[in-house]
Design an enzyme around this catalytic site. Structure first.
Site, PDB file in Angstrom:
ATOM      1  N   SER A  98     -31.425  49.517 -93.942  1.00  0.00           N
ATOM      2  CA  SER A  98     -32.789  49.117 -94.309  1.00  0.00           C
ATOM      3  C   SER A  98     -32.921  47.612 -94.468  1.00  0.00           C
ATOM      4  CB  SER A  98     -33.204  49.786 -95.629  1.00  0.00           C
ATOM      5  OG  SER A  98     -33.241  51.185 -95.498  1.00  0.00           O
TER       6      SER A  98
ATOM      7  N   SER B 244     -36.901  49.922 -97.899  1.00  0.00           N
ATOM      8  CA  SER B 244     -35.983  51.001 -98.275  1.00  0.00           C
ATOM      9  C   SER B 244     -36.395  52.244 -97.513  1.00  0.00           C
ATOM     10  CB  SER B 244     -36.022  51.258 -99.784  1.00  0.00           C
ATOM     11  OG  SER B 244     -35.307  52.439-100.112  1.00  0.00           O
TER      12      SER B 244
ATOM     13  N   GLU C 127     -19.786  52.333 -89.881  1.00  0.00           N
ATOM     14  CA  GLU C 127     -20.410  53.613 -90.222  1.00  0.00           C
ATOM     15  C   GLU C 127     -20.273  54.654 -89.119  1.00  0.00           C
ATOM     16  OE1 GLU C 127     -23.945  54.009 -92.795  1.00  0.00           O
ATOM     17  OE2 GLU C 127     -24.306  51.903 -92.326  1.00  0.00           O
TER      18      GLU C 127
ATOM     19  N   HIS D  60     -14.046  26.109 -90.276  1.00  0.00           N
ATOM     20  CA  HIS D  60     -13.667  25.405 -91.490  1.00  0.00           C
ATOM     21  C   HIS D  60     -12.910  26.288 -92.474  1.00  0.00           C
ATOM     22  CE1 HIS D  60     -16.151  21.880 -90.371  1.00  0.00           C
ATOM     23  NE2 HIS D  60     -16.886  22.810 -89.771  1.00  0.00           N
TER      24      HIS D  60
ATOM     25  N   LYS E  58     -22.208  57.370-104.224  1.00  0.00           N
ATOM     26  CA  LYS E  58     -23.513  57.643-104.832  1.00  0.00           C
ATOM     27  C   LYS E  58     -23.424  58.741-105.881  1.00  0.00           C
ATOM     28  CE  LYS E  58     -26.532  56.109-101.055  1.00  0.00           C
ATOM     29  NZ  LYS E  58     -27.529  56.524-100.038  1.00  0.00           N
TER      30      LYS E  58
END
Length: 327
Positions: free
Chosen positions: A42, A83, A214, A230, A321
């Site tokens: 998202s 979202s 994923e 760098h 989650k």
């Protein structure tokens, strides 16, 4: 996932034809800064759109992927909340802060708390089609972010013509993109890929990293030129043939960046790494970005199929989650 990747251009066209802002856009405040908030699938659309508009927008702009908001956010900051599910913890936190600071807010979601809060607080929002993995809806995301920015008069409607031109390019190049993606996947399979881009395409490199992680369940890293010269470049003293380096080549890369890439390519090869150069197609940065995004999506799918992994499955994210829900 294959069908969703195949539908990428039709997803863009459908979003161009059907998306609309629900609620009123208030013009009683001057917008002096922009924050686009979103996580994962998202959030990457906002980051890439800001790269397209780097030389167009005349206000400070940031892509924000975390809790809360940067401290500079105020009543004259436009905060776009992206979202897909409408329930992303970090993005909801950003929306709470935006509401408390009385920021100007616009939302892009398929439902959830974001839609509920948008209705409750009279925040304009765009409702997208739900029910798919968020990362597979990149086409919807970029179109509706552009639509919201155009609705707030930060950009003009010419962006839609640019998107249609990109769709034509991708459709005309579909066979070549798929065959190129398979070749790239074969070259980097069984390695740890490191994606390198010029500074104006870092969002696309992040997208490749996300999709390979994923969809293919392969650890993948990214960096950008010239910054990597760098720091990251020294790490290649410990490089070996377990790594691959994918270099994006874009005609609008700075000339000195092109030279740096060529020198570094030799360093990677000396360490035994597989080096793959990926040249974008397109007239505009938008076209070149979407070309590389589509190519990367196919690469990730081919890698998943080569390694017999389910590209839709996200067990570790689901595990996290569930753990967080109990804390």
């Amino acid at each position: 996932m294959r069908a969703l990747i195949e539908s990428f251009t039709s997803q863009i066209v459908d979003s161009l034809n059907t998306g609309k802002v629900l609620g009123d856009i208030k013009d009683d405040k001057t917008i002096n800064s922009l924050i686009i908030c979103g996580m994962g699938g998202s959030g990457i659309g906002g980051r890439i759109v800001l790269e397209w508009l780097e030389h167009t927008l005349n206000i400070p702009c940031v892509a924000h992927s975390s809790y809360g908001l940067p401290n500079f956010a105020d009543a004259n900051t436009l905060v776009l909340i992206s979202s897909y599910s409408g329930n992303t913890e970090e993005t909801l936190s950003a929306m709470e802060v935006a509401l408390a600071k009385e920021c100007i807010i616009g939302c892009i979601t398929s439902g959830g708390k974001v839609r509920d809060w948008a209705k409750k607080y009279a925040v304009p929002y765009i409702l997208v089609n739900g029910g798919h993995p968020p990362r597979s809806q990149f086409g919807q995301s970029v179109v509706q972010i552009c639509r919201m920015l155009e609705s707030f008069e930060l950009i003009g409607p010419s962006i839609y013509s640019d998107l249609h031109a990109a769709v034509k390019l991708l459709n005309d190049s579909a066979y070549y993109i798929q065959s190129q993606a398979k070749r790239v996947a074969e070259q980097i399979n069984k390695t740890t890929p490191i994606i390198y881009s010029g500074s104006g395409y870092e969002g696309v490199a992040i997208r490749w990293r996300q999709q390979i992680g994923e969809n293919a369940k392969i650890l993948c890293f990214h960096h950008q030129f010239p910054e990597m010269n760098h720091n990251d470049l020294v790490g290649w003293e410990g490089g070996n043939d377990s790594f691959s380096a994918v270099l994006f080549r874009n005609e609008d890369d700075a000339q000195r960046v092109k030279i740096r890439m060529e020198i570094c390519k030799g360093i990677f090869e000396e360490k035994g790494a597989t080096v793959v150069e990926v040249e974008s197609k397109g007239i505009t940065k938008l076209e070149r970005s979407l070309y590389l995004v589509n190519l990367g999506d196919w690469v990730s799918l081919h890698l998943a199929e080569m390694n017999k992994t389910n590209p839709v499955d996200i067990k570790n994210i689901d595990f996290l989650k569930n753990k967080l829900a109990n804390i």
